[in-house]
Scaffold this motif. Structure first.
Motif, mmCIF file in Angstrom:
data_model
loop_
_atom_site.group_PDB
_atom_site.id
_atom_site.type_symbol
_atom_site.label_atom_id
_atom_site.label_comp_id
_atom_site.label_asym_id
_atom_site.label_seq_id
_atom_site.Cartn_x
_atom_site.Cartn_y
_atom_site.Cartn_z
ATOM 1 N N LEU A 9 0.859 -1.181 0.000
ATOM 2 C CA LEU A 9 0.000 0.000 0.000
ATOM 3 C C LEU A 9 0.896 1.232 0.000
ATOM 4 O O LEU A 9 1.654 1.448 0.943
ATOM 5 N N VAL A 10 0.800 2.031 -1.072
ATOM 6 C CA VAL A 10 1.653 3.200 -1.251
ATOM 7 C C VAL A 10 0.769 4.346 -1.727
ATOM 8 O O VAL A 10 -0.173 4.120 -2.486
ATOM 9 N N ALA A 11 1.074 5.567 -1.314
ATOM 10 C CA ALA A 11 0.301 6.716 -1.797
ATOM 11 C C ALA A 11 1.162 7.968 -1.812
ATOM 12 O O ALA A 11 1.919 8.218 -0.872
ATOM 13 N N HIS A 12 1.042 8.719 -2.886
ATOM 14 C CA HIS A 12 1.668 10.041 -2.922
ATOM 15 C C HIS A 12 0.992 10.936 -1.882
ATOM 16 O O HIS A 12 -0.126 10.654 -1.435
ATOM 17 N N ASP A 13 1.656 12.026 -1.506
ATOM 18 C CA ASP A 13 1.154 12.899 -0.442
ATOM 19 C C ASP A 13 -0.299 13.313 -0.638
ATOM 20 O O ASP A 13 -1.107 13.207 0.286
ATOM 21 N N ALA A 14 -0.655 13.753 -1.836
ATOM 22 C CA ALA A 14 -2.023 14.234 -2.079
ATOM 23 C C ALA A 14 -3.050 13.108 -2.105
ATOM 24 O O ALA A 14 -4.252 13.376 -2.126
ATOM 25 N N LYS A 15 -2.590 11.858 -2.079
ATOM 26 C CA LYS A 15 -3.502 10.708 -2.146
ATOM 27 C C LYS A 15 -3.499 9.870 -0.868
ATOM 28 O O LYS A 15 -4.159 8.839 -0.789
ATOM 29 N N PHE A 33 -4.328 -10.421 4.570
ATOM 30 C CA PHE A 33 -3.059 -10.309 3.861
ATOM 31 C C PHE A 33 -1.981 -9.754 4.782
ATOM 32 O O PHE A 33 -2.278 -9.036 5.735
ATOM 33 N N GLU A 34 -0.723 -10.070 4.471
ATOM 34 C CA GLU A 34 0.395 -9.334 5.044
ATOM 35 C C GLU A 34 0.424 -8.017 4.276
ATOM 36 O O GLU A 34 0.227 -8.004 3.060
ATOM 37 N N LEU A 35 0.647 -6.924 4.952
ATOM 38 C CA LEU A 35 0.672 -5.622 4.299
ATOM 39 C C LEU A 35 2.018 -4.960 4.515
ATOM 40 O O LEU A 35 2.565 -5.001 5.624
ATOM 41 N N VAL A 36 2.558 -4.365 3.456
ATOM 42 C CA VAL A 36 3.755 -3.535 3.563
ATOM 43 C C VAL A 36 3.398 -2.173 2.995
ATOM 44 O O VAL A 36 2.517 -2.062 2.134
ATOM 45 N N SER A 37 4.071 -1.167 3.492
ATOM 46 C CA SER A 37 3.765 0.183 3.050
ATOM 47 C C SER A 37 4.991 1.059 3.204
ATOM 48 O O SER A 37 5.860 0.783 4.040
ATOM 49 N N VAL A 54 0.666 -3.887 9.488
ATOM 50 C CA VAL A 54 1.343 -3.210 8.390
ATOM 51 C C VAL A 54 2.817 -3.080 8.725
ATOM 52 O O VAL A 54 3.180 -2.509 9.753
ATOM 53 N N THR A 55 3.664 -3.609 7.853
ATOM 54 C CA THR A 55 5.106 -3.434 8.001
ATOM 55 C C THR A 55 5.496 -2.179 7.247
ATOM 56 O O THR A 55 5.270 -2.078 6.042
ATOM 57 N N ARG A 56 6.048 -1.223 7.987
ATOM 58 C CA ARG A 56 6.443 0.043 7.370
ATOM 59 C C ARG A 56 7.874 -0.043 6.865
ATOM 60 O O ARG A 56 8.776 -0.442 7.588
ATOM 61 N N LEU A 57 8.048 0.358 5.613
ATOM 62 C CA LEU A 57 9.367 0.431 5.007
ATOM 63 C C LEU A 57 9.824 1.887 5.051
ATOM 64 O O LEU A 57 9.182 2.720 5.688
ATOM 65 N N PHE A 82 -1.084 1.478 -5.413
ATOM 66 C CA PHE A 82 -0.242 2.668 -5.419
ATOM 67 C C PHE A 82 -1.083 3.833 -5.920
ATOM 68 O O PHE A 82 -1.271 4.010 -7.111
ATOM 69 N N PHE A 83 -1.617 4.620 -5.000
ATOM 70 C CA PHE A 83 -2.456 5.757 -5.368
ATOM 71 C C PHE A 83 -1.538 6.915 -5.761
ATOM 72 O O PHE A 83 -0.883 7.518 -4.915
ATOM 73 N N VAL A 84 -1.496 7.185 -7.057
ATOM 74 C CA VAL A 84 -0.586 8.199 -7.580
ATOM 75 C C VAL A 84 -1.299 9.534 -7.764
ATOM 76 O O VAL A 84 -2.506 9.590 -7.974
ATOM 77 N N ASP A 85 -0.519 10.596 -7.666
ATOM 78 C CA ASP A 85 -1.020 11.949 -7.899
ATOM 79 C C ASP A 85 -0.396 12.453 -9.194
ATOM 80 O O ASP A 85 0.755 12.878 -9.199
ATOM 81 N N PRO A 86 -1.136 12.390 -10.302
ATOM 82 C CA PRO A 86 -0.558 12.796 -11.586
ATOM 83 C C PRO A 86 -0.422 14.313 -11.753
ATOM 84 O O PRO A 86 0.173 14.759 -12.725
ATOM 85 N N LEU A 87 -0.937 15.079 -10.810
ATOM 86 C CA LEU A 87 -0.928 16.532 -10.962
ATOM 87 C C LEU A 87 0.178 17.242 -10.187
ATOM 88 O O LEU A 87 0.347 18.445 -10.316
#
Length: 143
Positions: A9-15, A33-37, A54-57, A82-87
């Motif tokens: 689970l990954v997200a850009h700041d705005a997301k 599930f095992e979760l990593v972020s 959640v295992t934090r990287l 991976f919630f990306v912020d295209p803007l």
């Protein structure tokens, strides 16, 4: 494949708010599930959903995206959200592109926004991972 499949689970700041809301809405499904972020995203998810494991990287710009990419290449990850912020410009854009390229090369199920993430989480491919220990072959597609 590990006994329990692993999702990233990954997200850009705005997301990040959208990712936290996604995790909150699907807490019961994600719990199997095992979760990593990456660092900050993982911290925000844990605050909102303390029962999730959640295992934090590292933070994405400090190597977290590359850590997740290595997990994909090593077959240790079965899905990428991976919630990306295209803007917004990203100073570590090359790392983000490399991570998404690896997901494509290894035929990793990947969701880049909440709508696709909802569908992917319900998919037969991810549901099947919870009941089988077979590792999907690179290039195979079963969903």
């Amino acid at each position: 494949m590990p006994a329990t499949p692993t999702l990233a689970l990954v997200a850009h700041d705005a997301k990040k708010d959208a990712m936290v809301e996604f995790a909150r809405r699907h807490q019961d499904k994600l719990a199997v599930f095992e979760l990593v972020s990456t660092g900050t995203t993982g911290g925000r998810i844990l605050e909102a959903c303390p029962d999730l494991k959640v295992t934090r990287l590292k933070s994405g710009p400090l190597g977290g995206d590359q850590q997740i990419g290595a997990m994909i290449a090593e077959g240790k990850l079965q899905g990428l959200f991976f919630f990306v912020d295209p803007l917004s410009p990203m100073p570590h854009d090359v790392d983000v592109k490399a991570l998404m390229r690896l997901a494509v090369v290894y035929d990793m199920p990947m969701a880049l926004n909440p709508s696709t993430a909802d569908i992917l989480l319900r998919s037969a491919r991810l549901q099947g991972l919870k009941t089988t220990s077979a590792t999907p072959e690179v290039g195979s597609l079963s969903s």
